[in-house]
Every structure is written in structure tokens, then in C-alpha cells.
Scaffold this motif. Structure first.
Motif, PDB file in Angstrom:
ATOM      1  N   UNK A   1       0.827  -1.209   0.000  1.00  0.00           N
ATOM      2  CA  UNK A   1       0.000   0.000   0.000  1.00  0.00           C
ATOM      3  C   UNK A   1       0.862   1.260   0.000  1.00  0.00           C
ATOM      4  N   UNK A   2       1.926   1.230   0.786  1.00  0.00           N
ATOM      5  CA  UNK A   2       2.851   2.369   0.822  1.00  0.00           C
ATOM      6  C   UNK A   2       3.485   2.590  -0.551  1.00  0.00           C
ATOM      7  N   UNK A   3       3.904   1.511  -1.202  1.00  0.00           N
ATOM      8  CA  UNK A   3       4.551   1.627  -2.507  1.00  0.00           C
ATOM      9  C   UNK A   3       3.596   2.143  -3.572  1.00  0.00           C
ATOM     10  N   UNK A   4       2.300   1.818  -3.454  1.00  0.00           N
ATOM     11  CA  UNK A   4       1.328   2.288  -4.442  1.00  0.00           C
ATOM     12  C   UNK A   4       1.175   3.815  -4.405  1.00  0.00           C
ATOM     13  N   UNK A   5       1.448   4.413  -3.262  1.00  0.00           N
ATOM     14  CA  UNK A   5       1.349   5.874  -3.134  1.00  0.00           C
ATOM     15  C   UNK A   5       2.698   6.568  -3.269  1.00  0.00           C
ATOM     16  N   UNK A   6       3.755   5.773  -3.368  1.00  0.00           N
ATOM     17  CA  UNK A   6       5.104   6.336  -3.409  1.00  0.00           C
ATOM     18  C   UNK A   6       5.618   6.415  -4.850  1.00  0.00           C
TER      19      UNK A   6
END
Length: 309
Positions: free
Chosen positions: A80-85
């Protein structure tokens, strides 16, 4: 030092194909993860609070759901973090930890399914001995070993990987996988010990699978001769078989993709296949057991009705 990797960050290049629909993926993934946590926690709490469910089969089911939460916790928050990063990287140590969680989760699932198969074998084929063979203390020990042994075995594999000097930081997946990290080792790298330990691990879990198949073949043969045993099989064994087939099919697809289809399949399809075992089993297992096992279904429905009125 030749045996220490100079790489401190890995690039997860599997995210390259998700740039155009990251927000949509984030929303769907967040909903999926919340649902996984909800249904698994619901089943765990139901079993823990109801003393009538403190039986071997339900204790193992509780362990199964806990392992599902453990495995998904190693993937979804970072994903989830990578999808927004804008940058999709993971630290060297973080990558090893994630690989450890992914592998130990998968192996623990198979170990728990093996213990469940043995539990059903004793319950149906040796009913008079069931409570002495599958005592609560023994079941708790088996449940602990089903998680502890895979964790230790995977920790050995990861430790051996950490000793390799790596020459590339690019991992063509959405998360870290041990065998891909080994493939990044500088040539010529001494991966003989890594391969031996990996093959021993694979053989051990192949035997787990053989044991499960043998148990259910014996169960089916036994249940065909008795209407009562047939009813027991349909009630308690069908959910186990469904969980087993769901888990194995998703795992086989992922292994085939890693070994055979890395260059033949589009990256998006590879991504979908690689995360199936982190999506389908954690959702399906609690739903299957919640609907199929009468005691759990009645308990959940009873709680829902009391809250309504």
C-alpha cells in the motif's frame, strides 16, 4: 569483505506497470486487506471467546487464521505504501525480513493443513482414541511447531542468502523473494549450500503434501463404508480440502510463473499471479469455515442477532 553485499536498497521493478492506475489499485488493495483482517479476526475472536469451540479442530483453525494475518501483514502495508510512493524501493534488511515472512507463512500454512488432515484422520478413523491422541495440550504443541519449525527453516535459508555478495538491486516482483535474491548474486558465487538447503526444504514440504493426500485418500476410503462417516467428512473435511486446493493452486501458479513464465508473460499478469496466495486463501479460508462449520456459523449468527435486538 567479499561476503558482504554492498547493496543497501532493492528496486521493486514489478511496480513499473502499475503507474497508470495506482490510486485505483490502492483503494481496492486497502479494501481487500481490511476485509482479510476483519474476517480472520472475527473467526479468531469467536473461537477464543467461546469455550465450546476450544476443541482441536477449532484451535487449529484459529492458528490457521493467525498465520494468514501474519503473512498478509508482511505484504499489504508495504504494498500500500509503494502504491502511493513515486519510488518503489525496500532496504536490504527489510527485503530479507519480508522474504522470511512470505516463505514462513506459506510453509506454515502447509504444516497446519497437514496437522488438520491428521486431526480429521484420527477423528473419523480412530474415534475412540481421538481425545487421548488429540488432547488440547498436544494440539497446542503441534500448532506451535507448525509455525516455529517453518520459521526456523526459512530463517536458515535467509541467513545463507544474506552471506552472498549481490551485483544487481533489481527485483522483478512486487515483493521480495528469496530465490530471486540468490539469483542476484555476483558470478561466480558459491550458492551450493543455499541450493542444498533450499532443496531439502522443498522435499520436506513435498512430504507434507504427500502426507495430506494420503490422509484424505484413506479418509475417503473409510467414509464410503459408513453414512455417519460420510456426513462427518462432508461437514468437517470438505472445508479442509477446499483450503488445501485453494492454497496449492495459487502456490503452484506462482512457482510456475517464477520458474517458467518470467519472460513469456506480461508483467501485469505476473504481478497478479504472484500475489494470489496473499489474496485468495486469507479471504476464502475464514469464509469457508465460517459458513461450513455449524458451531462457528451458529455462534457468529447468534452474536449478530443479539446485537441487532
Amino acid at each position: 569483505m567479499d561476503n558482504v553485499s554492498l547493496i543497501t536498497l532493492f528496486v521493486l521493478s514489478g511496480f513499473n506497470e502499475t503507474k497508470d492506475f495506482q490510486i485505483v489499485l490502492f483503494i481496492l488493495t486497502l479494501l481487500c486487506y481490511c476485509f482479510i483482517v476483519l474476517v480472520n479476526v472475527c473467526l479468531i475472536v469467536t473461537i477464543m471467546l467461546d469455550k465450546n469451540l476450544h476443541e482441536p479442530m477449532y484451535i487449529l483453525l484459529c492458528t490457521f487464521c493467525m498465520n494468514g494475518l501474519y503473512g498478509t501483514a508482511g505484504f499489504y502495508p508495504k504494498f500500500l505504501w509503494d502504491l502511493l510512493s513515486p519510488v518503489h524501493v525496500i532496504s536490504y534488511s527489510g527485503c530479507l525480513v519480508q522474504a522470511l515472512v512470505m516463505y514462513s507463512f506459506a510453509c506454515s500454512d502447509l504444516s497446519i493443513l497437514a496437522v488438520m488432515a491428521y486431526d480429521r484422520y484420527v477423528a473419523i478413523c480412530r474415534p475412540l482414541e481421538y481425545h487421548s491422541v488429540m488432547s488440547k495440550q498436544r494440539v497446542l504443541k503441534l500448532a506451535c511447531f507448525s509455525w516455529l519449525i517453518p520459521f526456523c527453516m526459512m530463517a536458515i535459508n535467509i541467513y545463507l542468502t544474506s552471506r552472498l555478495k549481490l551485483c544487481s538491486p533489481f527485483i522483478a516482483k512486487l515483493f521480495c523473494v528469496n530465490w530471486i535474491i540468490v539469483k542476484l548474486a555476483c558470478f561466480p558465487a558459491d550458492t551450493f549450500v543455499n541450493n542444498i538447503v533450499a532443496y531439502i526444504t522443498i522435499i520436506i514440504y513435498i512430504f507434507h503434501g504427500v502426507f495430506i493426500v494420503w490422509s484424505y485418500m484413506f479418509l475417503i476410503k473409510t467414509c464410503m463404508n459408513s453414512l455417519e462417516n460420510r456426513a462427518k467428512f462432508m461437514q468437517t473435511c470438505v472445508p479442509h480440502l477446499t483450503s488445501l486446493l485453494t492454497f496449492l493452486s495459487t502456490l503452484v501458479f506462482d512457482v510456475m510463473n517464477m520458474r517458467l513464465g518470467r519472460t513469456a508473460l506480461p508483467q501485469n499478469l505476473q504481478n497478479v499471479i504472484s500475489i494470489e496466495f496473499l489474496v485468495i486463501p486469507p479471504i476464502m479460508n475464514p469464509l469457508i469455515y465460517g459458513f461450513k462449520l455449524n458451531k462457528i456459523r451458529n455462534r457468529i449468527l447468534g452474536i449478530a442477532i443479539r446485537r441487532k435486538y
